[in-house]
Design a protein around this motif. Structure first.
Motif, PDB file in Angstrom:
ATOM      1  N   LYS A   1      38.004  30.291  31.733  1.00  0.00           N
ATOM      2  CA  LYS A   1      37.832  31.504  30.767  1.00  0.00           C
ATOM      3  C   LYS A   1      38.089  33.008  31.669  1.00  0.00           C
ATOM      4  CE  LYS A   1      34.529  29.445  27.487  1.00  0.00           C
ATOM      5  NZ  LYS A   1      33.697  29.479  26.835  1.00  0.00           N
ATOM      6  N   VAL A   2      38.888  33.629  31.082  1.00  0.00           N
ATOM      7  CA  VAL A   2      39.175  34.872  31.782  1.00  0.00           C
ATOM      8  C   VAL A   2      38.790  36.215  30.802  1.00  0.00           C
ATOM      9  CG1 VAL A   2      41.186  36.365  32.721  1.00  0.00           C
ATOM     10  CG2 VAL A   2      41.223  33.776  32.540  1.00  0.00           C
ATOM     11  N   LYS A   3      38.084  36.940  31.524  1.00  0.00           N
ATOM     12  CA  LYS A   3      37.237  38.210  30.653  1.00  0.00           C
ATOM     13  C   LYS A   3      38.007  39.431  31.104  1.00  0.00           C
ATOM     14  CE  LYS A   3      32.807  36.570  30.903  1.00  0.00           C
ATOM     15  NZ  LYS A   3      31.457  36.478  31.351  1.00  0.00           N
ATOM     16  N   ASN A   4      37.918  40.404  29.930  1.00  0.00           N
ATOM     17  CA  ASN A   4      38.768  41.782  30.396  1.00  0.00           C
ATOM     18  C   ASN A   4      40.295  41.843  30.992  1.00  0.00           C
ATOM     19  OD1 ASN A   4      38.390  44.517  30.119  1.00  0.00           O
ATOM     20  ND2 ASN A   4      37.401  44.814  32.324  1.00  0.00           N
ATOM     21  N   ILE A   5      40.964  41.327  29.966  1.00  0.00           N
ATOM     22  CA  ILE A   5      42.477  41.202  30.577  1.00  0.00           C
ATOM     23  C   ILE A   5      43.099  42.577  30.421  1.00  0.00           C
ATOM     24  CG2 ILE A   5      42.866  38.982  29.997  1.00  0.00           C
ATOM     25  CD1 ILE A   5      44.275  39.486  27.561  1.00  0.00           C
ATOM     26  N   ARG A   6      44.149  42.756  31.233  1.00  0.00           N
ATOM     27  CA  ARG A   6      44.937  44.070  30.751  1.00  0.00           C
ATOM     28  C   ARG A   6      46.439  43.406  30.756  1.00  0.00           C
ATOM     29  NH1 ARG A   6      45.708  47.521  35.790  1.00  0.00           N
ATOM     30  NH2 ARG A   6      47.676  46.501  35.834  1.00  0.00           N
ATOM     31  N   LEU A   7      47.145  44.069  29.591  1.00  0.00           N
ATOM     32  CA  LEU A   7      48.465  43.685  29.315  1.00  0.00           C
ATOM     33  C   LEU A   7      49.372  44.415  29.848  1.00  0.00           C
ATOM     34  CD1 LEU A   7      47.720  43.058  25.455  1.00  0.00           C
ATOM     35  CD2 LEU A   7      47.853  41.479  27.447  1.00  0.00           C
ATOM     36  N   VAL A   8      50.343  44.104  30.497  1.00  0.00           N
ATOM     37  CA  VAL A   8      51.664  44.969  31.205  1.00  0.00           C
ATOM     38  C   VAL A   8      52.982  44.333  30.737  1.00  0.00           C
ATOM     39  CG1 VAL A   8      50.258  45.483  33.093  1.00  0.00           C
ATOM     40  CG2 VAL A   8      51.395  43.367  33.108  1.00  0.00           C
ATOM     41  N   GLU A   9      54.019  45.209  31.072  1.00  0.00           N
ATOM     42  CA  GLU A   9      55.239  44.790  30.795  1.00  0.00           C
ATOM     43  C   GLU A   9      55.617  43.894  31.949  1.00  0.00           C
ATOM     44  OE1 GLU A   9      57.490  45.606  28.190  1.00  0.00           O
ATOM     45  OE2 GLU A   9      55.827  46.716  27.252  1.00  0.00           O
ATOM     46  N   GLY A  10      56.431  43.088  31.486  1.00  0.00           N
ATOM     47  CA  GLY A  10      57.133  42.037  32.683  1.00  0.00           C
ATOM     48  C   GLY A  10      57.102  40.531  32.087  1.00  0.00           C
ATOM     49  N   ASP A  11      57.560  39.592  33.107  1.00  0.00           N
ATOM     50  CA  ASP A  11      57.610  38.338  32.903  1.00  0.00           C
ATOM     51  C   ASP A  11      55.957  37.709  32.663  1.00  0.00           C
ATOM     52  OD1 ASP A  11      58.565  35.731  32.358  1.00  0.00           O
ATOM     53  OD2 ASP A  11      58.464  35.249  34.765  1.00  0.00           O
ATOM     54  N   HIS A  12      55.560  37.958  33.663  1.00  0.00           N
ATOM     55  CA  HIS A  12      53.846  37.766  33.649  1.00  0.00           C
ATOM     56  C   HIS A  12      53.117  38.845  32.921  1.00  0.00           C
ATOM     57  CE1 HIS A  12      55.572  34.825  36.554  1.00  0.00           C
ATOM     58  NE2 HIS A  12      54.381  34.063  36.314  1.00  0.00           N
ATOM     59  N   ASP A  13      53.025  38.914  31.863  1.00  0.00           N
ATOM     60  CA  ASP A  13      52.319  39.948  31.208  1.00  0.00           C
ATOM     61  C   ASP A  13      50.929  40.204  30.958  1.00  0.00           C
ATOM     62  OD1 ASP A  13      52.206  37.894  29.228  1.00  0.00           O
ATOM     63  OD2 ASP A  13      53.561  38.605  27.873  1.00  0.00           O
TER      64      ASP A  13
END
Length: 113
Positions: free
Chosen positions: A80-92
């Protein structure tokens, strides 16, 4: 009706063109024509493996064992991964995984909790 955009400052319909700019006569706001075209472009949408929309701060679960490049560590299924941040790119997805540290993930390998 006019095909010109409304004023972004006061929403007035009475804008006019002046060279490379649009001008609002009510509030005297000026903005470039190319900015109006950029405002109409669609925003990027991130989806998980099941098609659910992802947002900054969501919690997700890893759906596949993922090898960590450059080390012998593996992110196991069900992590489980909490508090994600979305970004531009291949690994987003930027995130921090307990026991491993800061990582980038692909949204296709997670599901929203």
């Amino acid at each position: 009706m006019s095909a010109l955009p409304k004023c972004p400052a006061c929403s007035s319909e009475y804008t006019y063109e002046d060279g490379d700019n649009y001008v609002c006569p009510e509030c005297a706001h000026e903005w470039p024509k190319h900015a109006a075209a950029e405002a109409g472009e669609a925003q990027k949408v991130w989806k998980d493996a099941n098609g659910n929309l992802l947002h900054d701060g969501d919690s997700v679960t890893v759906i596949k064992d993922l090898k960590v490049k450059g080390s012998s560590l593996v992110v196991k299924v069900g992590t489980k991964v909490k508090n994600i941040r979305l970004v531009e790119g291949d690994h987003d997805i930027d995130c921090r995984i307990d026991g491993i540290g800061a990582m980038k993930l692909k949204s296709e390998f997670v599901k929203k909790n």
